[in-house]
Design a protein around this motif. Structure first.
Motif, PDB file in Angstrom:
ATOM      1  N   SER A   1       0.885 -35.861 -18.120  1.00 57.81           N
ATOM      2  CA  SER A   1       1.979 -36.258 -19.011  1.00 57.81           C
ATOM      3  C   SER A   1       1.707 -35.809 -20.442  1.00 57.81           C
ATOM      4  O   SER A   1       2.631 -35.412 -21.159  1.00 57.81           O
ATOM      5  N   PHE A   2       0.450 -35.865 -20.861  1.00 56.61           N
ATOM      6  CA  PHE A   2       0.089 -35.416 -22.199  1.00 56.61           C
ATOM      7  C   PHE A   2       0.397 -33.931 -22.373  1.00 56.61           C
ATOM      8  O   PHE A   2       0.961 -33.516 -23.393  1.00 56.61           O
ATOM      9  N   LEU A   3       0.044 -33.109 -21.387  1.00 60.11           N
ATOM     10  CA  LEU A   3       0.310 -31.674 -21.483  1.00 60.11           C
ATOM     11  C   LEU A   3       1.809 -31.379 -21.478  1.00 60.11           C
ATOM     12  O   LEU A   3       2.267 -30.471 -22.177  1.00 60.11           O
ATOM     13  N   ILE A   4       2.575 -32.162 -20.729  1.00 61.35           N
ATOM     14  CA  ILE A   4       4.034 -32.003 -20.752  1.00 61.35           C
ATOM     15  C   ILE A   4       4.573 -32.357 -22.133  1.00 61.35           C
ATOM     16  O   ILE A   4       5.408 -31.633 -22.691  1.00 61.35           O
ATOM     17  N   LEU A   5       4.089 -33.463 -22.706  1.00 59.08           N
ATOM     18  CA  LEU A   5       4.496 -33.852 -24.059  1.00 59.08           C
ATOM     19  C   LEU A   5       4.092 -32.793 -25.074  1.00 59.08           C
ATOM     20  O   LEU A   5       4.876 -32.439 -25.972  1.00 59.08           O
ATOM     21  N   TYR A   6       2.903 -32.257 -24.950  1.00 58.80           N
ATOM     22  CA  TYR A   6       2.414 -31.219 -25.861  1.00 58.80           C
ATOM     23  C   TYR A   6       3.330 -29.994 -25.790  1.00 58.80           C
ATOM     24  O   TYR A   6       3.770 -29.461 -26.818  1.00 58.80           O
ATOM     25  N   GLY A   7       3.634 -29.554 -24.581  1.00 56.50           N
ATOM     26  CA  GLY A   7       4.520 -28.402 -24.408  1.00 56.50           C
ATOM     27  C   GLY A   7       5.921 -28.662 -24.938  1.00 56.50           C
ATOM     28  O   GLY A   7       6.518 -27.802 -25.596  1.00 56.50           O
ATOM     29  N   ALA A   8       6.448 -29.849 -24.667  1.00 54.60           N
ATOM     30  CA  ALA A   8       7.779 -30.202 -25.168  1.00 54.60           C
ATOM     31  C   ALA A   8       7.785 -30.242 -26.696  1.00 54.60           C
ATOM     32  O   ALA A   8       8.771 -29.840 -27.324  1.00 54.60           O
ATOM     33  N   SER A   9       6.695 -30.685 -27.283  1.00 56.14           N
ATOM     34  CA  SER A   9       6.596 -30.732 -28.748  1.00 56.14           C
ATOM     35  C   SER A   9       6.581 -29.332 -29.342  1.00 56.14           C
ATOM     36  O   SER A   9       7.178 -29.091 -30.392  1.00 56.14           O
ATOM     37  N   LEU A  10       5.914 -28.400 -28.672  1.00 63.47           N
ATOM     38  CA  LEU A  10       5.897 -27.011 -29.143  1.00 63.47           C
ATOM     39  C   LEU A  10       7.308 -26.441 -29.149  1.00 63.47           C
ATOM     40  O   LEU A  10       7.725 -25.783 -30.112  1.00 63.47           O
ATOM     41  N   LEU A  11       8.031 -26.696 -28.074  1.00 64.25           N
ATOM     42  CA  LEU A  11       9.394 -26.178 -27.986  1.00 64.25           C
ATOM     43  C   LEU A  11      10.321 -26.876 -28.977  1.00 64.25           C
ATOM     44  O   LEU A  11      11.189 -26.238 -29.582  1.00 64.25           O
ATOM     45  N   ALA A  12      10.132 -28.179 -29.183  1.00 67.96           N
ATOM     46  CA  ALA A  12      10.953 -28.909 -30.157  1.00 67.96           C
ATOM     47  C   ALA A  12      10.722 -28.376 -31.573  1.00 67.96           C
ATOM     48  O   ALA A  12      11.673 -28.239 -32.351  1.00 67.96           O
ATOM     49  N   ALA A  13       9.488 -28.052 -31.896  1.00 66.39           N
ATOM     50  CA  ALA A  13       9.188 -27.488 -33.217  1.00 66.39           C
ATOM     51  C   ALA A  13       9.861 -26.131 -33.386  1.00 66.39           C
ATOM     52  O   ALA A  13      10.411 -25.823 -34.446  1.00 66.39           O
ATOM     53  N   ALA A  14       9.831 -25.316 -32.333  1.00 67.24           N
ATOM     54  CA  ALA A  14      10.480 -24.009 -32.398  1.00 67.24           C
ATOM     55  C   ALA A  14      11.994 -24.159 -32.554  1.00 67.24           C
ATOM     56  O   ALA A  14      12.620 -23.429 -33.331  1.00 67.24           O
ATOM     57  N   ILE A  15      12.582 -25.099 -31.832  1.00 67.96           N
ATOM     58  CA  ILE A  15      14.022 -25.332 -31.944  1.00 67.96           C
ATOM     59  C   ILE A  15      14.371 -25.770 -33.367  1.00 67.96           C
ATOM     60  O   ILE A  15      15.345 -25.280 -33.956  1.00 67.96           O
ATOM     61  N   ALA A  16      13.578 -26.669 -33.924  1.00 68.35           N
ATOM     62  CA  ALA A  16      13.828 -27.134 -35.305  1.00 68.35           C
ATOM     63  C   ALA A  16      13.718 -25.968 -36.293  1.00 68.35           C
ATOM     64  O   ALA A  16      14.533 -25.852 -37.209  1.00 68.35           O
ATOM     65  N   ASP A  17      12.736 -25.107 -36.096  1.00 70.22           N
ATOM     66  CA  ASP A  17      12.566 -23.953 -36.969  1.00 70.22           C
ATOM     67  C   ASP A  17      13.759 -23.013 -36.824  1.00 70.22           C
ATOM     68  O   ASP A  17      14.285 -22.500 -37.814  1.00 70.22           O
ATOM     69  N   TYR A  18      14.205 -22.799 -35.600  1.00 72.04           N
ATOM     70  CA  TYR A  18      15.355 -21.934 -35.360  1.00 72.04           C
ATOM     71  C   TYR A  18      16.621 -22.502 -35.993  1.00 72.04           C
ATOM     72  O   TYR A  18      17.388 -21.774 -36.629  1.00 72.04           O
ATOM     73  N   VAL A  19      16.845 -23.796 -35.826  1.00 72.53           N
ATOM     74  CA  VAL A  19      18.039 -24.446 -36.394  1.00 72.53           C
ATOM     75  C   VAL A  19      18.026 -24.341 -37.921  1.00 72.53           C
ATOM     76  O   VAL A  19      19.062 -24.085 -38.549  1.00 72.53           O
ATOM     77  N   ALA A  20      16.859 -24.515 -38.512  1.00 68.66           N
ATOM     78  CA  ALA A  20      16.743 -24.463 -39.974  1.00 68.66           C
ATOM     79  C   ALA A  20      16.884 -23.049 -40.521  1.00 68.66           C
ATOM     80  O   ALA A  20      17.441 -22.848 -41.611  1.00 68.66           O
ATOM     81  N   HIS A  21      16.362 -22.053 -39.786  1.00 68.78           N
ATOM     82  CA  HIS A  21      16.343 -20.668 -40.283  1.00 68.78           C
ATOM     83  C   HIS A  21      16.591 -19.692 -39.125  1.00 68.78           C
ATOM     84  O   HIS A  21      15.686 -18.960 -38.723  1.00 68.78           O
ATOM     85  N   PRO A  22      17.785 -19.655 -38.566  1.00 70.80           N
ATOM     86  CA  PRO A  22      18.032 -18.868 -37.347  1.00 70.80           C
ATOM     87  C   PRO A  22      17.827 -17.358 -37.492  1.00 70.80           C
ATOM     88  O   PRO A  22      17.518 -16.695 -36.510  1.00 70.80           O
ATOM     89  N   SER A  23      17.942 -16.817 -38.677  1.00 69.51           N
ATOM     90  CA  SER A  23      17.788 -15.376 -38.829  1.00 69.51           C
ATOM     91  C   SER A  23      16.464 -14.982 -39.490  1.00 69.51           C
ATOM     92  O   SER A  23      16.255 -13.814 -39.821  1.00 69.51           O
ATOM     93  N   SER A  24      15.584 -15.947 -39.659  1.00 74.41           N
ATOM     94  CA  SER A  24      14.312 -15.690 -40.332  1.00 74.41           C
ATOM     95  C   SER A  24      13.450 -14.706 -39.545  1.00 74.41           C
ATOM     96  O   SER A  24      13.268 -14.832 -38.346  1.00 74.41           O
ATOM     97  N   MET A  25      12.935 -13.738 -40.240  1.00 74.03           N
ATOM     98  CA  MET A  25      12.035 -12.759 -39.633  1.00 74.03           C
ATOM     99  C   MET A  25      10.627 -12.960 -40.168  1.00 74.03           C
ATOM    100  O   MET A  25       9.723 -12.304 -39.805  1.00 74.03           O
TER     101      MET A  25
END
Length: 122
Positions: free
Chosen positions: A98-122
């Motif tokens: 469960s910890f590894l699932i949470l860790y992986g979900a957190s990585l993806l959530a951080a990426a989604i937040a970064d994308y939402v904040a700056h979708p065209s950022s290179m």
């Protein structure tokens, strides 16, 4: 206070430290950021192209890889220490799987937040 055992946490910490050290010694840290780091602007191009491989890389592989990249010694050290101490308690409460699932979900959530904040950022 007893710090619980955390085999998954320990593997993540050791992986982060060894990867950082290996990239440093090989002089490949800048390459790793450019080739493996999460870049929100790549998602739109990958989706527009319809290339499944590019989409998997931009949306899944790069966020996971980025979790193991660090900008310097202190960045790596504090991330590793925080993960070591907090991760062991969370893993002890949830179990390794469960910890590894949470860790992986957190990585993806951080990426989604970064994308939402700056979708065209290179």
């Amino acid at each position: 206070m007893h710090i619980p055992k955390g085999p998954a946490t320990d593997v993540l910490v050791v992986t982060q430290v060894l990867l950082w050290l290996g990239l440093l010694l090989a002089g490949r840290q800048e390459w790793a950021f450019l080739e493996l780091g999460f870049v929100p602007g790549l998602i739109g191009g990958a989706v527009d192209s319809g290339d499944l491989g590019a989409m998997v890389e931009a949306i899944l592989a790069r966020p996971i890889a980025a979790a193991f990249l660090h900008a310097g010694f202190l960045h790596m050290l504090f991330n590793a220490l925080f993960l070591l101490f907090v991760g062991r308690f969370v893993e002890g409460a949830m179990g390794s799987r469960s910890f590894l699932i949470l860790y992986g979900a957190s990585l993806l959530a951080a990426a989604i937040a970064d994308y939402v904040a700056h979708p065209s950022s290179m």
